[in-house]
Design a protein around this motif. Sequence first.
Motif, short mmCIF file in Angstrom:
data_model
loop_
_atom_site.label_atom_id
_atom_site.label_comp_id
_atom_site.label_asym_id
_atom_site.label_seq_id
_atom_site.Cartn_x
_atom_site.Cartn_y
_atom_site.Cartn_z
N GLU A 1 -7.16 -3.17 -4.32
CA GLU A 1 -7.23 -2.04 -5.24
C GLU A 1 -8.56 -2.09 -5.99
O GLU A 1 -9.04 -3.17 -6.34
CB GLU A 1 -6.07 -2.10 -6.25
CG GLU A 1 -4.68 -2.13 -5.62
CD GLU A 1 -4.32 -0.86 -4.85
OE1 GLU A 1 -4.81 0.23 -5.23
OE2 GLU A 1 -3.54 -0.95 -3.90
N ASN A 2 -9.14 -0.94 -6.27
CA ASN A 2 -10.41 -0.87 -7.01
C ASN A 2 -10.16 -0.83 -8.51
O ASN A 2 -10.36 0.19 -9.16
CB ASN A 2 -11.22 0.37 -6.59
CG ASN A 2 -11.90 0.16 -5.26
OD1 ASN A 2 -12.11 -0.97 -4.85
ND2 ASN A 2 -12.23 1.24 -4.58
N THR A 3 -9.70 -1.93 -9.06
CA THR A 3 -9.49 -2.00 -10.50
C THR A 3 -10.17 -3.26 -11.02
O THR A 3 -10.42 -4.19 -10.26
CB THR A 3 -7.98 -2.07 -10.86
OG1 THR A 3 -7.44 -3.24 -10.26
CG2 THR A 3 -7.23 -0.85 -10.36
N SER A 4 -10.42 -3.28 -12.30
CA SER A 4 -11.02 -4.48 -12.89
C SER A 4 -9.94 -5.51 -13.18
O SER A 4 -10.21 -6.63 -13.58
CB SER A 4 -11.75 -4.10 -14.18
OG SER A 4 -10.85 -3.47 -15.05
N ASP A 5 -8.70 -5.11 -12.97
CA ASP A 5 -7.55 -5.99 -13.17
C ASP A 5 -7.60 -7.17 -12.20
O ASP A 5 -8.04 -7.03 -11.06
CB ASP A 5 -6.27 -5.16 -12.91
CG ASP A 5 -5.09 -5.65 -13.70
OD1 ASP A 5 -5.30 -6.44 -14.63
OD2 ASP A 5 -3.97 -5.25 -13.38
N LYS A 6 -7.16 -8.36 -12.65
CA LYS A 6 -7.13 -9.53 -11.77
C LYS A 6 -6.09 -9.35 -10.65
O LYS A 6 -6.26 -9.84 -9.55
CB LYS A 6 -6.80 -10.78 -12.57
CG LYS A 6 -8.00 -11.34 -13.31
CD LYS A 6 -7.74 -12.79 -13.66
CE LYS A 6 -8.76 -13.42 -14.56
NZ LYS A 6 -10.10 -12.94 -14.50
N GLU A 7 -5.00 -8.66 -10.97
CA GLU A 7 -3.96 -8.43 -9.96
C GLU A 7 -4.32 -7.18 -9.17
O GLU A 7 -3.81 -6.09 -9.42
CB GLU A 7 -2.60 -8.27 -10.64
CG GLU A 7 -2.16 -9.53 -11.35
CD GLU A 7 -0.68 -9.56 -11.63
OE1 GLU A 7 -0.01 -8.55 -11.43
OE2 GLU A 7 -0.20 -10.62 -12.05
N SER B 1 -0.48 -8.58 -6.65
CA SER B 1 -0.64 -9.90 -7.27
C SER B 1 -2.11 -10.30 -7.31
O SER B 1 -2.99 -9.56 -6.86
CB SER B 1 0.17 -10.92 -6.49
OG SER B 1 0.29 -12.09 -7.23
N LYS B 2 -2.37 -11.52 -7.82
CA LYS B 2 -3.74 -12.04 -7.90
C LYS B 2 -4.27 -12.48 -6.53
O LYS B 2 -5.45 -12.48 -6.29
CB LYS B 2 -3.80 -13.23 -8.86
CG LYS B 2 -3.58 -12.85 -10.31
CD LYS B 2 -3.78 -14.02 -11.24
CE LYS B 2 -2.77 -15.10 -11.07
NZ LYS B 2 -1.58 -15.01 -11.92
N SER B 3 -3.35 -12.91 -5.66
CA SER B 3 -3.77 -13.33 -4.32
C SER B 3 -2.81 -12.73 -3.29
O SER B 3 -1.67 -12.42 -3.61
CB SER B 3 -3.77 -14.86 -4.20
OG SER B 3 -2.45 -15.33 -4.15
N PHE B 4 -3.31 -12.59 -2.07
CA PHE B 4 -2.45 -12.04 -1.02
C PHE B 4 -1.28 -12.97 -0.74
O PHE B 4 -0.17 -12.52 -0.51
CB PHE B 4 -3.26 -11.79 0.27
CG PHE B 4 -4.09 -10.55 0.21
CD1 PHE B 4 -3.50 -9.31 0.01
CD2 PHE B 4 -5.46 -10.60 0.34
CE1 PHE B 4 -4.25 -8.15 -0.05
CE2 PHE B 4 -6.22 -9.45 0.28
CZ PHE B 4 -5.62 -8.22 0.08
N GLU B 5 -1.53 -14.28 -0.78
CA GLU B 5 -0.45 -15.24 -0.51
C GLU B 5 0.69 -15.08 -1.52
O GLU B 5 1.86 -15.06 -1.14
CB GLU B 5 -0.98 -16.68 -0.57
CG GLU B 5 -1.84 -17.08 0.62
CD GLU B 5 -3.30 -16.66 0.49
OE1 GLU B 5 -4.06 -16.90 1.43
OE2 GLU B 5 -3.67 -16.06 -0.54
N GLU B 6 0.32 -14.94 -2.79
CA GLU B 6 1.31 -14.77 -3.84
C GLU B 6 2.10 -13.46 -3.65
O GLU B 6 3.32 -13.43 -3.78
CB GLU B 6 0.57 -14.72 -5.18
CG GLU B 6 1.35 -15.25 -6.36
CD GLU B 6 0.49 -15.28 -7.62
OE1 GLU B 6 0.78 -14.47 -8.51
OE2 GLU B 6 -0.45 -16.10 -7.67
N ALA B 7 1.38 -12.39 -3.32
CA ALA B 7 2.02 -11.09 -3.11
C ALA B 7 2.95 -11.13 -1.90
O ALA B 7 4.06 -10.60 -1.94
CB ALA B 7 0.96 -10.00 -2.94
N ILE B 8 2.51 -11.79 -0.83
CA ILE B 8 3.34 -11.89 0.38
C ILE B 8 4.59 -12.70 0.10
O ILE B 8 5.69 -12.35 0.51
CB ILE B 8 2.52 -12.51 1.54
CG1 ILE B 8 1.49 -11.50 2.02
CG2 ILE B 8 3.42 -12.94 2.69
CD1 ILE B 8 0.36 -12.10 2.80
N ASP B 9 4.41 -13.80 -0.63
CA ASP B 9 5.54 -14.64 -1.02
C ASP B 9 6.60 -13.84 -1.76
O ASP B 9 7.79 -13.89 -1.41
CB ASP B 9 5.02 -15.76 -1.94
CG ASP B 9 5.50 -17.12 -1.52
OD1 ASP B 9 5.94 -17.26 -0.36
OD2 ASP B 9 5.44 -18.03 -2.36
#
Length: 100
Positions: free
Chosen positions: A44-50, A71-79
């Motif tokens: 996503e094109n946001t300044s947000d870390k997530e 999420s902050k990382s793809f691994e975390e989001a996939i989890d």
Amino acid sequence: MKVDIHAVNFNIDRKLVDFIQEKLDKLEKYYDKVVASDVYLKLENTSDKENKTVEIKIHVPGDEILVKKTSKSFEEAIDSAASSAERMLVKRKEKIRMFS
């Protein structure tokens, strides 16, 4: 299970592909009628870390289960998406058992 991975506007590395495959293969333990799944990875094109979004579309006979996590990382989001999908598949299996 057949897993199609779509990285939107960036290249995906082999380690992440293997991680996704491993997570989604585990879903078959909870519901054995899964036909295939599509995974969409987006930045996503946001300044947000997530800013990493994962969408998992799981094809089961007569329906589709869609889970979307950011999420902050793809691994975390996939989890987190995989565990949500797991709960949905278990619920679906129980519902089918009740009506048959």
